[in-house]
Design an enzyme around this catalytic site. Structure first.
Site, mmCIF file in Angstrom:
data_model
loop_
_atom_site.group_PDB
_atom_site.id
_atom_site.type_symbol
_atom_site.label_atom_id
_atom_site.label_comp_id
_atom_site.label_asym_id
_atom_site.label_seq_id
_atom_site.Cartn_x
_atom_site.Cartn_y
_atom_site.Cartn_z
ATOM 1 N N THR A 77 -4.809 3.148 -8.270
ATOM 2 C CA THR A 77 -3.484 1.859 -8.306
ATOM 3 C C THR A 77 -3.799 0.666 -7.550
ATOM 4 O O THR A 77 -4.247 0.370 -8.063
ATOM 5 C CB THR A 77 -3.509 2.681 -6.818
ATOM 6 O OG1 THR A 77 -4.615 2.922 -5.777
ATOM 7 C CG2 THR A 77 -3.116 4.327 -6.917
ATOM 8 N N HIS A 135 -8.194 7.036 4.948
ATOM 9 C CA HIS A 135 -8.701 6.915 3.799
ATOM 10 C C HIS A 135 -9.629 6.456 4.692
ATOM 11 O O HIS A 135 -9.575 5.475 5.986
ATOM 12 C CB HIS A 135 -8.421 6.039 2.504
ATOM 13 C CG HIS A 135 -7.277 6.824 2.162
ATOM 14 N ND1 HIS A 135 -5.714 7.191 2.157
ATOM 15 C CD2 HIS A 135 -7.089 8.096 0.926
ATOM 16 C CE1 HIS A 135 -4.888 7.809 0.982
ATOM 17 N NE2 HIS A 135 -6.310 8.566 0.469
ATOM 18 N N LYS A 139 -11.737 2.039 0.743
ATOM 19 C CA LYS A 139 -10.929 1.545 -0.145
ATOM 20 C C LYS A 139 -10.370 0.478 -0.008
ATOM 21 O O LYS A 139 -9.836 0.370 1.481
ATOM 22 C CB LYS A 139 -9.864 2.824 0.074
ATOM 23 C CG LYS A 139 -8.459 3.123 -0.406
ATOM 24 C CD LYS A 139 -7.646 4.829 -0.355
ATOM 25 C CE LYS A 139 -6.000 4.302 -0.795
ATOM 26 N NZ LYS A 139 -6.236 4.314 -2.319
ATOM 27 N N GLY A 145 -2.107 4.859 -3.641
ATOM 28 C CA GLY A 145 -0.838 5.105 -4.215
ATOM 29 C C GLY A 145 -0.046 5.909 -3.688
ATOM 30 O O GLY A 145 0.973 6.735 -3.913
ATOM 31 N N THR A 146 -0.847 7.326 -2.881
ATOM 32 C CA THR A 146 -0.145 9.006 -2.630
ATOM 33 C C THR A 146 0.570 8.133 -2.151
ATOM 34 O O THR A 146 1.808 9.117 -1.864
ATOM 35 C CB THR A 146 -1.127 9.697 -2.377
ATOM 36 O OG1 THR A 146 -2.047 9.767 -3.921
ATOM 37 C CG2 THR A 146 -0.351 10.742 -2.020
#
Length: 237
Positions: A77, A135, A139, A145-146
């Site tokens: 992403t 997360h 990250k 991105g989700t």
């Protein structure tokens, strides 16, 4: 099926195991220290390359794979803002990319619920909506991105939201908060809050295994399909 792996971190290793368990052959593994293997006959023999790397590397990896005639499945992403138009153009001209911000089957179901709920909630302006994603500390990009995909679905359905933003109190925007903690694989929560009550939906991943399995299923689908592909093509919700 012959699979090449681009990126060999925790996700790449899990994808490798699941692919082998499903009877597929791993013909090439490319990581940061063997980039020259993009030019190998082994890589070119792959039916599909599965790519999980960093935002700054993803688009270049797509170009290298396409140059060898290899289709790509990618979960990277953060590249869309700079290269989205180029990717769409390339896929319209015959290249193949299956891209998803999240390959989990559970997230695909959660996404379908999110779209449907947002459509309903457009009729009830007394509810404000917000999102939170959590997360692991490794990250780098945020929001995930989700989360962006889910937010875009909400904005498309709810007329009172113009767009999504981080760190906003403006009611015309859907606020997304991000948390980075420990080794959390991924939690996405959407809340509709009113003076009377609170409606919450959450997807909480227990491990990366669901993402890895989904990526292999996507590779199996991509072998037989072309163009710019998404989860919605594979799961007809």
């Amino acid at each position: 099926m012959k699979i090449a792996l681009i990126g060999y971190g925790k996700m790449g290793k899990m994808i490798e195991q699941i692919a082998r368990d499903r009877g597929h052959e791993i013909v090439s593994i490319i990581d940061i220290d063997n980039q020259q293997d993009f030019d190998s006959a082994a890589f070119a023999s792959a039916d599909v390359a599965i790519e999980f790397t960093a935002p700054q590397a993803a688009f270049g990896n797509y170009l290298k794979a396409w140059d060898k005639g290899v289709k790509v499945v990618s979960g990277s992403t953060g590249w869309m803002a700079d290269h989205g138009d180029e990717v769409r153009k390339a896929c319209a001209e015959g290249k193949t990319l299956f891209w998803a911000s999240n390959f989990s089957i559970g997230v695909a179901i959660f996404s379908a619920v999110n779209r449907y709920l947002a459509k309903i909630m457009n009729q009830f302006p007394q509810y404000d909506v917000e999102m939170e994603e959590t997360h692991h500390v490794h990250k780098l990009d945020h929001p995930s991105g989700t989360a962006i995909t889910l937010a875009e679905q909400i904005v498309e359905q709810i007329d009172r939201k113009e767009a999504w933003r981080e760190d906003t109190t403006d009611a015309k925007y859907l606020r997304i908060d991000h948390i980075r903690r420990g080794e959390v694989p991924g939690i996405h929560t959407i809340r509709y809050d009113s003076d009377a009550d609170l409606i919450t939906i959450t997807h909480d991943a227990h491990s990366r295994k669901g993402f890895a399995l989904g990526a292999v299923l996507a590779a199996e689908y991509t072998k037989e399909h072309s163009g710019l592909l998404t989860i919605s093509d594979m799961f007809k919700f």
